[in-house]
Scaffold this active site. Structure first.
Site, PDB file in Angstrom:
ATOM      1  N   THR A  14      39.141  43.122  41.706  1.00  0.00           N
ATOM      2  CA  THR A  14      39.184  42.384  40.441  1.00  0.00           C
ATOM      3  C   THR A  14      39.111  40.880  40.699  1.00  0.00           C
ATOM      4  O   THR A  14      39.256  40.422  41.833  1.00  0.00           O
ATOM      5  CB  THR A  14      40.455  42.744  39.637  1.00  0.00           C
ATOM      6  OG1 THR A  14      40.501  44.138  39.499  1.00  0.00           O
ATOM      7  CG2 THR A  14      40.507  42.102  38.288  1.00  0.00           C
TER       8      THR A  14
ATOM      9  N   GLU B 184      36.819  52.485  36.525  1.00  0.00           N
ATOM     10  CA  GLU B 184      38.043  52.115  35.797  1.00  0.00           C
ATOM     11  C   GLU B 184      38.868  53.323  35.346  1.00  0.00           C
ATOM     12  O   GLU B 184      40.078  53.227  35.145  1.00  0.00           O
ATOM     13  CB  GLU B 184      37.675  51.270  34.578  1.00  0.00           C
ATOM     14  CG  GLU B 184      38.714  50.227  34.219  1.00  0.00           C
ATOM     15  CD  GLU B 184      38.799  49.123  35.254  1.00  0.00           C
ATOM     16  OE1 GLU B 184      39.902  48.901  35.771  1.00  0.00           O
ATOM     17  OE2 GLU B 184      37.769  48.493  35.554  1.00  0.00           O
TER      18      GLU B 184
HETATM   19  N1  GLU Z   1      41.925  48.381  37.316  1.00  0.00           N
HETATM   20  C1  GLU Z   1      43.022  47.503  37.457  1.00  0.00           C
HETATM   21  C2  GLU Z   1      43.689  47.248  36.137  1.00  0.00           C
HETATM   22  O1  GLU Z   1      43.049  47.227  35.142  1.00  0.00           O
HETATM   23  C3  GLU Z   1      42.637  46.213  38.056  1.00  0.00           C
HETATM   24  C4  GLU Z   1      42.098  46.439  39.397  1.00  0.00           C
HETATM   25  C5  GLU Z   1      42.622  45.516  40.421  1.00  0.00           C
HETATM   26  O2  GLU Z   1      42.923  44.381  40.154  1.00  0.00           O
HETATM   27  O3  GLU Z   1      42.724  45.969  41.559  1.00  0.00           O
HETATM   28  O4  GLU Z   1      44.845  47.063  36.085  1.00  0.00           O
END
Ligand code: GLU
Length: 617
Positions: free
Chosen positions: A424, A463
């Site tokens: 991210t 996701e």
């Molecule tokens: N999918 C994660 C979330 O929405 C973020 C992914 C990450 O930062 O590693 O919380």
């Protein structure tokens, strides 16, 4: 104006040695990208902080040409899709928080991916064993791909708050995708970390493993396919993504992931590597995707107004609840270890409530108001023993009855004399009018699903692995359901003081995002650090588990002082990443008379890039 990286890229383009279907990797004599990065920049007229120099330069360029913070954020986000393709891009989603200087209000856009309409609740259950598949099996699969929301978010942000057309906001990213950027250690290492799964998917291998290897540090990486995709969207708008040939290609890629039939797992990798389960994404899902305009969460902490992202992210409720839990305690007057003990205990309690209560509010009755109610936080604070860490996991609170006076008086706290995963990406942008953007965007795991849409130059997200895999518990607010948004931890946060922006911040890092944002706020507001030091300080993350995940620097600084409380610290890092880091934060702090301090990571992820429009003399 081209950045140094792009000037160098253009100058060395004639040296192209190898061409592949999607990418060009060429040796360059350029200075490495870190040389251009500054972790702190102070000045006026607008500011930006991202993990990447090209993305920050794109934003600063827009601000200098008279664009506002929303315009600059979209330009930076699109550029991150080029230079940080394993963390973000049009194949993913995110959460956009905006402080509008005219109205004085904070508002948000939920651009989270959604589960396809035909995704069954047992999509993550192995029919042969009746048990959930593992993350490793699901991550590199079509089944983990949600309907992407990033592009719709950019369009919505520009429409609500921006001044640029989408095509103009995409132009800096088109330039970088066409001319290339210089590969740094982080990009190469992230590619190597993903080499096995990238090699299994033919279009991913062509794009990111030209010649069979991760691009060399110092070489120039170009992505003409992505430049063409952005140009198409610039010319035809987001319809060219959410409908038409590109939408058809995304749906067919998810339904039949382009795994090379001749691929065999390398020696040492399990035979079940990359099962490439088909997913459920259809063109109807893409055509039906919408972002959501949402009110932010709000709590008061030490006289500051803290605004965060409401569900479907758990960021705003969990950061907010932890702040409410900590409000009665005088952290500033405690010895550092005692303050950190309270921080770790507060996040465990807040994570217990996150797990029990937070999911997509479109399908789940989420008690957002109660989770961010100071009385609820005060009741939860009663569970903190100032001398001893509670056994984890701690139980969730009862949102149906709370509000009794707390038996733990703040004064009872010890007083002293002195005052996982790294995927991210996050950005903070501010303009000369006083508008502020905090935006976290992602494709989930570093490298997302590992699946590039053939010939289009971008990775699809994974996701949907943010759902709970065992969907058999109907009480789990985060179980898989069709059309649902998986619970996120993204925590873009804007803090006001006396109705004016004081601090905006956010971070990547999966569920550690919540603790990183919280710890940075505490470092700044309670522990006497300036914003740069608050970001640089070593981190630890307690998410209601038996052990505390911590960076090596945190363990060496505080491990022995926290041991008597009963905290067991274990180094950060997992099987998917070689870095023992937590998060990669960005922030801007606002001073008097328009002064801004943009702060990025000095070290994590190879260091971030802070810039201002007019540097302070
Ligand atoms: N999918 C994660 C979330 O929405 C973020 C992914 C990450 O930062 O590693 O919380």
């Amino acid at each position: 104006m081209p950045t140094l990286r792009r000037q160098v890229a253009a100058a060395t383009a004639v040296l192209a040695l190898s061409l592949t279907a999607g990418a060009v990797a060429i040796p360059a004599v350029a200075a490495p990208r870190q040389a251009e990065k500054t972790a702190t920049a102070t000045g006026y007229g607008g500011a930006v902080s991202t993990v990447d120099a090209d993305a920050s330069a794109a934003a600063i360029g827009v601000l200098r040409r008279g664009g506002n913070a929303a315009d600059a954020a979209v330009a930076a986000a699109a550029t991150l899709g080029v230079t940080e393709p394993y963390s973000a891009g049009i194949g993913g989603g995110g959460y956009f928080v905006f402080y509008d200087a005219k109205s004085g209000e904070v508002q948000t856009i939920d651009g989270r991916e959604t589960a396809p309409a035909t995704m069954p609740t047992n999509a993550f259950i192995n029919a042969a064993t009746n048990k959930p598949y593992s993350f490793a099996e699901l991550v590199s699969s079509g089944v983990s791909v949600g309907v992407p929301g990033s592009l719709a978010t950019w369009e919505r942000a520009l429409k609500r708050w921006g001044t640029l057309e989408l095509g103009d906001a995409l132009q800096p990213a088109i330039d970088v995708a066409r001319d290339g950027f210089i590969v740094d250690d982080t990009f190469r290492q992230q590619t190597l970390d993903n080499k096995v799964r990238f090699s299994a998917y033919t279009p991913t291998r062509s794009l990111f493993l030209p010649g069979g290897d991760a691009p060399a540090v110092g070489s120039v990486f170009r992505n003409p396919d992505l430049a063409a995709t952005y140009r198409l969207i610039a010319a035809e708008g987001t319809d060219a993504f959410y409908s038409g040939p590109l939408a058809e290609e995304m749906a067919s890629t998810v339904q039949a992931p382009p795994k090379d039939p001749a691929w065999v797992p390398p020696a040492g990798a399990p035979a079940t590597s990359i099962p490439a389960f088909p997913g459920y994404l259809t063109t109807a899902d893409l055509a039906g995707y919408t972002t959501l305009d949402q009110d932010p969460t709000h709590v008061e902490y030490r006289g500051y107004d803290v605004y965060g992202m409401a569900p479907s992210s758990s960021g705003g409720t969990t950061v907010g609840e932890a702040l409410n839990i900590l409000e009665p305690f005088n952290l500033a007057d405690m010895p550092t270890a005692a303050a950190l003990h309270h921080y770790l205990e507060a996040t465990a309690l807040a994570f217990a409530d996150r797990g029990k209560y937070v999911g997509d509010p479109a399908l789940v009755d989420v008690p957002t108001g109660i989770l961010t109610d100071p009385l609820f936080g005060k009741a939860r604070a009663c569970n903190i023993n100032p001398a001893t860490a509670a056994a984890k996991p701690v139980a969730a609170g009862d949102v149906s009855k709370y509000g009794d006076t707390c038996p733990v008086a703040p004064e009872a706290a010890a007083r002293g004399t002195d005052t996982e995963n790294i995927s991210t990406t996050n950005m903070t942008v501010a303009d000369k009018w006083g508008n502020v953007v905090e935006y976290t965007l992602t494709i989930e795991q570093t490298g997302g699903s590992g699946i590039v849409v053939p010939g289009r130059g971008f990775l699809l997200n994974n996701e949907l692995t943010d759902f709970s895999y065992d969907s058999t518990n109907p009480k789990d607010p985060n179980r898989v359901e069709p059309g649902k948004r998986p619970r996120s931890s993204m925590s873009p946060t804007i803090i006001l003081k006396d109705d004016e922006p004081f601090l905006a911040l956010g971070s990547p890092g999966g569920s550690t995002i919540i603790t990183t944002v919280l710890q940075t706020i505490l470092n700044r507001l309670d522990l006497g650090m300036n914003v740069s030091a608050a970001i640089a300080a070593p981190r630890a993350s307690q998410r209601n588990t038996a052990t505390v995940t911590a960076e090596p620097g945190f363990i060496s600084a505080y491990g022995s002082a926290l041991a008597p409380y009963g905290h067991k610290l274990v180094p950060a890092g997992d099987a998917f990443t070689s870095a023992a880091e937590i998060g990669a934060a960005t922030a801007i702090e606002f001073g008097r008379h328009g002064r801004m301090v943009a702060a990025a990571e000095p070290v994590r992820r190879g260091g971030g890039s802070a810039m201002v429009v007019r540097p302070a003399p």
